[in-house]
Write a protein that holds these residues in place. Structure first.
Motif, PDB file in Angstrom:
ATOM      1  N   VAL A  57       0.837  -1.206   0.000  1.00  0.00           N
ATOM      2  CA  VAL A  57       0.000   0.000   0.000  1.00  0.00           C
ATOM      3  C   VAL A  57       0.874   1.259   0.000  1.00  0.00           C
ATOM      4  N   GLN A  61       4.006   6.176  -2.805  1.00  0.00           N
ATOM      5  CA  GLN A  61       3.828   7.146  -1.723  1.00  0.00           C
ATOM      6  C   GLN A  61       5.160   7.663  -1.188  1.00  0.00           C
ATOM      7  N   LEU A 106      -6.340   1.561  -0.712  1.00  0.00           N
ATOM      8  CA  LEU A 106      -5.025   1.443  -1.341  1.00  0.00           C
ATOM      9  C   LEU A 106      -4.776   0.076  -1.988  1.00  0.00           C
TER      10      LEU A 106
END
Length: 166
Positions: A57, A61, A106
């Protein structure tokens, strides 16, 4: 019955290996290369550990989680940046449980990276692969399951199982 080489994989991982698909794939391909070097026969099964895909996830990011030292800290930062999406997920699935909602929000990208990585490893190295597991929701649900996929040496998914407490 033909002999099968069995490999139980226990990778050392860091948060950096989960920030991009390329880093995750490269890390696990390097492990598959080590398996290939140790094989003694034409048939091999490689089993990765449980929940190894859960922190996918974090893919994409990197800018948000830069400097984080724990996955909990990284997930908090992601949630703070994506609060409107999280709230929509909570409402859509009629739940107040934040962790499953975050994973649901996610999971699509995480599952894509997980399947692609282990499909390619199975195919490229001619391995049967039990690809550990990840916390993935069922389609249309915010209920999260510890889900594992199995791939044949051609890279096809030949099994999917959700962990059951026995």
């Amino acid at each position: 019955m033909p002999a099968v080489d069995l490999f139980a994989v226990q990778p050392r991982v860091s948060i950096d290996e989960y920030l991009t698909e390329e880093a995750f794939a490269a890390h696990h391909r390097a492990l598959a290369e080590r398996i290939a070097a140790l094989r003694t026969g034409p048939h091999a099964l490689a089993v990765w550990p449980e929940e190894g895909a859960t922190f996918l996830v974090l893919v994409g990011q990197g800018a948000v989680v830069r400097g984080c030292t724990t996955t909990s800290q990284a997930l908090r930062r992601i949630v703070m940046r994506r609060m409107p999406q999280l709230l929509r997920t909570l409402v859509r699935h009629r739940t107040t449980r934040v962790t499953p909602a975050v994973l649901t929000m996610l999971a699509p990208r995480a599952r894509e990276v997980y399947v692609r990585t282990f499909r390619d490893i199975a195919r490229d190295f001619g391995l049967w692969v039990v690809a550990g597991s990840g916390l993935f929701p069922r389609a249309g649900s915010a209920r999260v399951y510890n889900t594992s996929y199995m791939f044949d040496p051609d890279g096809r998914i030949v099994g999917v199982t959700r962990k059951v407490n026995l």
